[in-house]
Design a protein around this motif. Structure first.
Motif, PDB file in Angstrom:
ATOM      1  N   GLN A 127      37.935  43.717  28.806  1.00 55.04           N
ATOM      2  CA  GLN A 127      36.781  42.943  29.247  1.00 55.04           C
ATOM      3  C   GLN A 127      36.484  43.187  30.720  1.00 55.04           C
ATOM      4  OE1 GLN A 127      34.492  41.687  27.744  1.00 55.04           O
ATOM      5  NE2 GLN A 127      33.679  39.791  28.611  1.00 55.04           N
ATOM      6  N   VAL A 128      37.533  43.352  31.540  1.00 52.13           N
ATOM      7  CA  VAL A 128      37.314  43.726  32.943  1.00 52.13           C
ATOM      8  C   VAL A 128      36.528  45.030  33.009  1.00 52.13           C
ATOM      9  CG1 VAL A 128      38.442  44.481  35.081  1.00 52.13           C
ATOM     10  CG2 VAL A 128      39.332  42.496  33.827  1.00 52.13           C
ATOM     11  N   ASP A 129      36.915  45.997  32.176  1.00 51.63           N
ATOM     12  CA  ASP A 129      36.193  47.272  32.137  1.00 51.63           C
ATOM     13  C   ASP A 129      34.729  47.072  31.720  1.00 51.63           C
ATOM     14  OD1 ASP A 129      36.198  50.348  31.939  1.00 51.63           O
ATOM     15  OD2 ASP A 129      35.579  49.763  29.919  1.00 51.63           O
ATOM     16  N   TYR A 137      35.881  33.896  29.991  1.00 54.80           N
ATOM     17  CA  TYR A 137      35.548  35.245  30.477  1.00 54.80           C
ATOM     18  C   TYR A 137      35.138  36.186  29.341  1.00 54.80           C
ATOM     19  CZ  TYR A 137      40.123  36.850  28.762  1.00 54.80           C
ATOM     20  OH  TYR A 137      41.190  37.169  27.965  1.00 54.80           O
ATOM     21  N   VAL A 158      34.924  43.150  40.314  1.00 50.64           N
ATOM     22  CA  VAL A 158      35.531  42.036  39.576  1.00 50.64           C
ATOM     23  C   VAL A 158      36.841  41.680  40.261  1.00 50.64           C
ATOM     24  CG1 VAL A 158      36.614  41.312  37.423  1.00 50.64           C
ATOM     25  CG2 VAL A 158      34.475  42.618  37.361  1.00 50.64           C
ATOM     26  N   THR A 159      37.038  40.391  40.487  1.00 44.43           N
ATOM     27  CA  THR A 159      38.331  39.900  40.978  1.00 44.43           C
ATOM     28  C   THR A 159      38.878  38.897  39.978  1.00 44.43           C
ATOM     29  OG1 THR A 159      37.210  38.201  42.299  1.00 44.43           O
ATOM     30  CG2 THR A 159      37.814  40.250  43.419  1.00 44.43           C
ATOM     31  N   SER A 160      40.177  38.769  39.961  1.00 46.15           N
ATOM     32  CA  SER A 160      40.826  37.789  39.094  1.00 46.15           C
ATOM     33  C   SER A 160      42.193  37.493  39.698  1.00 46.15           C
ATOM     34  CB  SER A 160      40.964  38.347  37.676  1.00 46.15           C
ATOM     35  OG  SER A 160      41.428  37.361  36.783  1.00 46.15           O
ATOM     36  N   ALA A 163      37.851  46.756  40.700  1.00 47.01           N
ATOM     37  CA  ALA A 163      38.399  45.455  40.333  1.00 47.01           C
ATOM     38  C   ALA A 163      39.716  45.239  41.068  1.00 47.01           C
ATOM     39  CB  ALA A 163      38.621  45.363  38.827  1.00 47.01           C
ATOM     40  N   TYR A 190      41.884  41.370  27.627  1.00 44.87           N
ATOM     41  CA  TYR A 190      41.540  40.949  28.989  1.00 44.87           C
ATOM     42  C   TYR A 190      41.156  42.148  29.854  1.00 44.87           C
ATOM     43  CZ  TYR A 190      42.541  39.484  33.826  1.00 44.87           C
ATOM     44  OH  TYR A 190      42.482  39.270  35.182  1.00 44.87           O
ATOM     45  N   PHE A 191      41.986  43.192  29.866  1.00 40.78           N
ATOM     46  CA  PHE A 191      41.683  44.359  30.697  1.00 40.78           C
ATOM     47  C   PHE A 191      40.475  45.141  30.166  1.00 40.78           C
ATOM     48  CE2 PHE A 191      46.040  43.642  32.266  1.00 40.78           C
ATOM     49  CZ  PHE A 191      45.804  43.733  33.631  1.00 40.78           C
ATOM     50  N   ILE A 205      42.887  42.864  40.538  1.00 39.21           N
ATOM     51  CA  ILE A 205      43.546  41.936  39.622  1.00 39.21           C
ATOM     52  C   ILE A 205      44.888  41.528  40.237  1.00 39.21           C
ATOM     53  CG2 ILE A 205      44.332  41.542  37.270  1.00 39.21           C
ATOM     54  CD1 ILE A 205      41.319  42.218  37.553  1.00 39.21           C
ATOM     55  N   ILE A 235      36.937  36.054  37.952  1.00 40.12           N
ATOM     56  CA  ILE A 235      37.396  35.462  36.688  1.00 40.12           C
ATOM     57  C   ILE A 235      38.509  34.469  36.992  1.00 40.12           C
ATOM     58  CG2 ILE A 235      38.419  35.906  34.436  1.00 40.12           C
ATOM     59  CD1 ILE A 235      37.302  38.750  34.587  1.00 40.12           C
TER      60      ILE A 235
END
Length: 398
Positions: free
Chosen positions: A253-255, A223, A233-235, A264, A250-251, A266, A171
């Motif tokens: 959506q990572v989930d 995103y 997932v990386t960001s 992930a 945001y978090f 982050i 992301i």
């Protein structure tokens, strides 16, 4: 003659180290004992009402416009101001945060493009060949900036414990160094999203040039629009842009984007004791809509998103060193930058790079890597952290 008492109070409160100040009428005042670390020259009167309203914005604009000149070490001068509890940079009576900003998808896109779409040629002037615009990872004093950026990318991928054939989403993928490394060195199917047209075009062209269609994908997309799930997932350097009001989303959506028991990583700028929040000058000229949260904020949002924490690694000194190298590189291309973008633009970016280095040096802000799991912590990870460093060595992290 204008009474300079308030100006003198501001300088006295803001700097514990020795500095000299030269006012517009020629008066010179020394603060502190010993040789001054810098001399501040005020070429003209800076309105007190502006200082009281937004000190950092007012002084920043005055520096950009040449109304204030700094002779000496600008980074150390800003660092000293951060060290003083009564400084205008530390939420004293001389400063005030700016109002909240909208972070709709359209507003987020405009904010990102205002910074990253200056042009790839600008960033090529002073970044290293990896075109990585985030904190590097210095394992050895001998590491060049390029070495340290490769270290950072591999350190992130090693933390994920990614296995050949798995999928990864990045992301805010920047110019794609992590994506291409994931595909070529770790045999992952890598997907990146960015809101920067310049970055999207760069990565798209590189995918074709390297024949990686089918293994690397990039989308000019928010995103929040993504629906697929990924093993990892990386960001990197992304959550600082989403805004305080959107950190929880945001978090979450990572989930949503992770497969069950996926991992992930982050990576972003975070306050240790408090968030740096919003700085009026940086928000106006560098990162519109930006917000720096503290660790407690992020961890709270991580918990609310049902993610679990596997590891937290602070990299403050690494970002300070990264910024100092960027500053040195930037100074080497001073004439070229001024010729193409103007002196005011050059002074703006010079102040930004050195002020950020000072903020990291003072401990005002940090940069932290959060390793997270969807599901019980560590389910698909080895029992100890040693796997990270074994993999670092095997992958060439020095």
């Amino acid at each position: 003659m204008l009474d300079k008492t308030i100006y003198k109070q501001i300088f006295k409160a803001s700097f514990d180290a020795p500095i000299d100040v030269e006012f517009w009428d020629g008066e010179k005042v020394s603060y502190g004992q010993g040789d001054p670390i810098a001399t501040i020259i005020l070429h003209e009167v800076i309105p007190i009402k502006d200082i009281m309203a937004h000190a950092s914005l007012t002084f920043g604009e005055a520096y950009m416009d040449g109304k204030i000149e700094i002779k000496g070490n600008l980074q150390q001068l800003v660092k000293v101001a951060y060290d003083s509890k009564e400084s205008f940079l530390n939420g004293s009576k001389f400063s005030k945060l700016i109002p909240k900003h909208s972070h709709s998808e359209n507003k987020s896109k405009a904010d990102v493009q205002s910074h990253y779409d200056i042009g790839n040629d600008f960033y090529k002037m002073w970044l290293d060949s990896t075109m990585t615009y985030s904190c590097a990872y210095f394992v050895s004093e001998k590491d060049t900036l390029e070495d340290a950026q490769w270290n950072k990318v591999r350190h992130i991928l090693n933390k994920l414990h990614a296995q050949s054939g798995e999928t990864l989403l990045d992301i805010g993928c920047g110019w794609g160094t992590l994506l291409f490394t994931a595909a070529k060195e770790y045999n992952l199917e890598a997907t990146g999203v960015t809101l920067s047209q310049q970055q999207y075009d760069f990565v798209s062209n590189k995918i074709k040039e390297e024949g990686l269609e089918g293994r690397v994908h990039v989308y000019l997309e928010d995103y929040r629009e993504l629906k697929d799930t990924y093993d990892h997932v990386t960001s990197v350097g992304m959550f600082e842009h989403v805004g305080k009001e959107n950190l929880g989303e945001y978090f979450k959506q990572v989930d949503h984007l992770l497969t069950e028991n996926g991992t992930a990583l982050i990576h972003g700028i975070t306050g240790q004791h408090k968030g740096a929040g919003v700085d009026a000058w940086i928000n106006k000229y560098i990162f519109p809509g930006g917000y720096i949260p503290n660790i407690a904020e992020n961890v709270g949002h991580i918990i609310d998103a049902s993610l679990q924490v596997d590891d937290i690694e602070p990299l403050r000194r690494h970002y300070q060193k990264t910024l100092e190298i960027w500053t040195a590189n930037f100074h080497k291309v001073e004439e070229e930058v001024i010729s193409k973008y103007g002196e005011r633009f050059y002074r703006m970016w010079d102040l930004y790079l050195q002020a950020c280095a000072a903020s990291f040096e003072s401990g005002n802000i940090d940069v932290v890597q959060y390793l997270l799991t969807k599901g019980p912590s560590g389910t698909n990870l080895p029992m100890t952290r040693s796997y990270i460093y074994h993999a670092d060595v095997a992958s060439g992290v020095k």
